[in-house]
Design a protein around this motif. Sequence first.
Motif, PDB file in Angstrom:
ATOM      1  N   PRO A   1       0.822  -1.209   0.000  1.00  0.00           N
ATOM      2  CA  PRO A   1       0.000   0.000   0.000  1.00  0.00           C
ATOM      3  C   PRO A   1       0.860   1.265   0.000  1.00  0.00           C
ATOM      4  N   ASP A   2       0.410   2.258  -0.735  1.00  0.00           N
ATOM      5  CA  ASP A   2       1.064   3.561  -0.721  1.00  0.00           C
ATOM      6  C   ASP A   2       0.176   4.508   0.086  1.00  0.00           C
ATOM      7  N   LEU A   3       0.611   4.763   1.313  1.00  0.00           N
ATOM      8  CA  LEU A   3      -0.251   5.524   2.225  1.00  0.00           C
ATOM      9  C   LEU A   3       0.243   6.960   2.436  1.00  0.00           C
ATOM     10  N   ASP A   4       1.202   7.391   1.564  1.00  0.00           N
ATOM     11  CA  ASP A   4       1.802   8.720   1.756  1.00  0.00           C
ATOM     12  C   ASP A   4       0.784   9.856   1.769  1.00  0.00           C
ATOM     13  N   ASN A   5      -0.280   9.696   0.998  1.00  0.00           N
ATOM     14  CA  ASN A   5      -1.277  10.768   0.942  1.00  0.00           C
ATOM     15  C   ASN A   5      -2.228  10.781   2.132  1.00  0.00           C
ATOM     16  N   TYR A   6      -2.056   9.800   3.013  1.00  0.00           N
ATOM     17  CA  TYR A   6      -3.026   9.650   4.104  1.00  0.00           C
ATOM     18  C   TYR A   6      -2.363   9.667   5.483  1.00  0.00           C
ATOM     19  N   THR A   7      -1.116  10.105   5.548  1.00  0.00           N
ATOM     20  CA  THR A   7      -0.381   9.983   6.822  1.00  0.00           C
ATOM     21  C   THR A   7      -1.095  10.671   7.982  1.00  0.00           C
ATOM     22  N   TYR A   8      -1.627  11.875   7.724  1.00  0.00           N
ATOM     23  CA  TYR A   8      -2.259  12.609   8.828  1.00  0.00           C
ATOM     24  C   TYR A   8      -3.514  11.898   9.326  1.00  0.00           C
ATOM     25  N   ILE A   9      -4.373  11.488   8.411  1.00  0.00           N
ATOM     26  CA  ILE A   9      -5.639  10.884   8.857  1.00  0.00           C
ATOM     27  C   ILE A   9      -5.418   9.486   9.443  1.00  0.00           C
ATOM     28  N   ILE A  10      -4.414   8.758   8.966  1.00  0.00           N
ATOM     29  CA  ILE A  10      -4.117   7.450   9.560  1.00  0.00           C
ATOM     30  C   ILE A  10      -3.575   7.624  10.973  1.00  0.00           C
ATOM     31  N   GLU A  11      -2.755   8.651  11.162  1.00  0.00           N
ATOM     32  CA  GLU A  11      -2.254   8.907  12.520  1.00  0.00           C
ATOM     33  C   GLU A  11      -3.398   9.323  13.441  1.00  0.00           C
ATOM     34  N   ARG A  12      -4.346  10.067  12.913  1.00  0.00           N
ATOM     35  CA  ARG A  12      -5.507  10.457  13.724  1.00  0.00           C
ATOM     36  C   ARG A  12      -6.269   9.217  14.191  1.00  0.00           C
ATOM     37  N   GLN A  13      -6.303   8.177  13.379  1.00  0.00           N
ATOM     38  CA  GLN A  13      -6.988   6.940  13.744  1.00  0.00           C
ATOM     39  C   GLN A  13      -6.139   6.059  14.650  1.00  0.00           C
ATOM     40  N   LEU A  14      -4.864   5.889  14.307  1.00  0.00           N
ATOM     41  CA  LEU A  14      -4.044   4.920  15.035  1.00  0.00           C
ATOM     42  C   LEU A  14      -3.358   5.503  16.266  1.00  0.00           C
ATOM     43  N   LYS A  15      -3.066   6.786  16.242  1.00  0.00           N
ATOM     44  CA  LYS A  15      -2.362   7.366  17.400  1.00  0.00           C
ATOM     45  C   LYS A  15      -2.924   8.744  17.749  1.00  0.00           C
ATOM     46  N   PRO A  16      -4.173   8.749  18.198  1.00  0.00           N
ATOM     47  CA  PRO A  16      -4.776  10.030  18.584  1.00  0.00           C
ATOM     48  C   PRO A  16      -4.121  10.564  19.862  1.00  0.00           C
ATOM     49  N   GLU A  17      -4.171  11.861  20.020  1.00  0.00           N
ATOM     50  CA  GLU A  17      -3.665  12.486  21.248  1.00  0.00           C
ATOM     51  C   GLU A  17      -4.836  13.130  21.989  1.00  0.00           C
ATOM     52  N   ALA A  18      -4.863  12.916  23.296  1.00  0.00           N
ATOM     53  CA  ALA A  18      -5.881  13.603  24.111  1.00  0.00           C
ATOM     54  C   ALA A  18      -5.452  15.057  24.272  1.00  0.00           C
ATOM     55  N   ARG A  19      -6.408  16.002  24.270  1.00  0.00           N
ATOM     56  CA  ARG A  19      -6.057  17.415  24.249  1.00  0.00           C
ATOM     57  C   ARG A  19      -5.811  17.985  25.645  1.00  0.00           C
ATOM     58  N   LYS A  20      -4.769  17.463  26.268  1.00  0.00           N
ATOM     59  CA  LYS A  20      -4.321  17.987  27.563  1.00  0.00           C
ATOM     60  C   LYS A  20      -3.993  19.475  27.462  1.00  0.00           C
ATOM     61  N   ASP A  21      -3.526  19.882  26.274  1.00  0.00           N
ATOM     62  CA  ASP A  21      -3.053  21.263  26.093  1.00  0.00           C
ATOM     63  C   ASP A  21      -4.195  22.279  26.067  1.00  0.00           C
TER      64      ASP A  21
END
Lengths: 348, 348
Positions: free
Chosen positions: B201-221
């Motif tokens: 798979p070539d996922l270069d165009n989807y890096t941001y949205i895949i990270e949003r799914q696989l490694k979300p961050e809680a908004r402590k900030d």
Amino acid sequence: MLEDKNQEKTSLSELGEFGLIKHLTKHFSSYHKTTIKSVGDDAAVIDSSEKQTIVTTDLLIEGVHFDLSYMPLKHLGYKAVMVNLSDVYAMNAEAEQITVSIAISNRFPLEALEELYAGIQLACNTYNVDLIGGDTTSSTKGMLLSITAIGKANKEDVIYRSGAKPTDLVVVSGDLGGAYLGLQVLEREKQVFQVNPENQPDLDNYTYIIERQLKPEARKDIPELLKELDVKPTSMIDISDGLSSEIMHICTQSKTGCKLYEEKLPLDPQVISTCEEFEIDATMVALSGGEDYELLFTISIDDYDKIKGNPNLSVIGHITEENQGMNLVTRANQEIELKAQGWNSFKG
Amino acid sequence: MLEDKNQEKTSLSELGEFGLIKHLTKHFSSYHKTTIKSVGDDAAVIDSSEKQTIVTTDLLIEGVHFDLSYMPLKHLGYKAVMVNLSDVYAMNAEAEQITVSIAISNRFPLEALEELYAGIQLACNTYNVDLIGGDTTSSTKGMLLSITAIGKANKEDVIYRSGAKPTDLVVVSGDLGGAYLGLQVLEREKQVFQVNPENQPDLDNYTYIIERQLKPEARKDIPELLKELDVKPTSMIDISDGLSSEIMHICTQSKTGCKLYEEKLPLDPQVISTCEEFEIDATMVALSGGEDYELLFTISIDDYDKIKGNPNLSVIGHITEENQGMNLVTRANQEIELKAQGWNSFKG
């Protein structure tokens, strides 16, 4: 892709539940001064100003921890709360709140969940505990319950597993082995029923031990009793995995040994008669049965007179130096080493 | 014997998750003055003298909440903690402790659990949270995680869902819809892989949205930022089930309506381009996607100048009187009623 096809990998059963938690959490460190005690006791302790907050959690899974063919859902709900409250009382704390998370497959109708919650509610009403949250979701198979209980205690009242000292007396509340034997009776009746569904079981001779299995009570009364008697245990734990396993936790964490006496183990007459019927050793059942949810604790020998003769409490042995090991003195006056043969969910 | 053979019984999907919790807990009452808030918000609140203790819990089940064929175990551990911390931050509290309970089938070797715990530990280290307990057991099928997070806040700082007032502005952190779209991309690649395992798979165009799914961050900030800006939201919730569902919680509990503006919804360019590729409406994704773990809150209109132009925050609408309903104003200036189309684990 995640299946264990590599024969060199470590199987979970090698570690067992306690080894596994220890192994997985050993690299974690604490950030907050308020985290007084984390993994390694019945419950976690969080400092909340003058009072400390007690947190404990348990996971109960259908097919592993309970069998719905003989465990009514209302009883399951009640028992699931007891399992957690027992851990709070074992810290000498008052249980105040619980969260309940449930996952269930589509085979359960709403009415089944209502039954479960009726049991949870009965437990909350009886033990004055507040349900404060949780999560409910579907599962791909069966039912599971995850409960977290939260309690409070004055800092100086919290009792850990680690405070036992040589010469301390080992004391247990109530009697032992009933819950395990109740399970054996229920398993036998289930098999009879599978062969002949017309057969009506006669369980009159087993009412006490079946109740011990299906509707255990957490010993909220014992810390209250000890307070009245002006006795503060030096260590305490609840008996969920069997007496052997629990006294070994106390000895290991207190860096001591112990000597228990077979003749002192408290057994209900129904436990003795059912052991005879099943041809199993009552001492083995008392040591390894589990699920009794009694409290096991140690007290200074100076406090002996205060608890002597109390019908709720049995002195079953004493704490020794570590190098003397952990032993049971049999009726024939032989010393045998205690082994933790409690329930291990990764075995079998 | 417990299967749903009675056609008159209520199916769980009729109620949905929120209806179910409400239904099952409506007869429970609180015993302790210290139980400030129980079921019905992101987390429970327990009074601990001047500070209040915040408790929240979530259950994550393989095959329901996550798919291990594209969710690495380390990411799963990290995300499971984020899901819970997000609830604590949504109360405007500091997360301090978590308990983690895990059930797993024998198909997992120890190394798999170590990966999972590596993710949990990374989350603990990054967010300064202490792991204080849990339970580990076997399951008859698959993996499940039950996490409870505990936090602290000054009594006057806690923000509930119920404080929104007409004319308040509706504000959201970050951007919306990415996590849902990331999941769509991963599901598509999984299907491609099943047909042709050789395909890379070539996922270069989807890096941001895949990270949003696989490694979300809680908004402590975000609570920290709001404190710096001297803005105290009137209500707050985290976006786990989708914007529509969450703003409806705020409106229902605050007894208000709301008006959101389609043109104001914050969308990442990758969300827009991927929506075009998948031929789905970006507004629908932003409203119903879920799993973004952004914070949604309301502020007094008097505070507008304090947050205006901040790149982390978008004003997306305002609160109205209850009788005006909950509506979205489209780009074509049409008002359509908001519907909670968030994820419902009891449906299909």
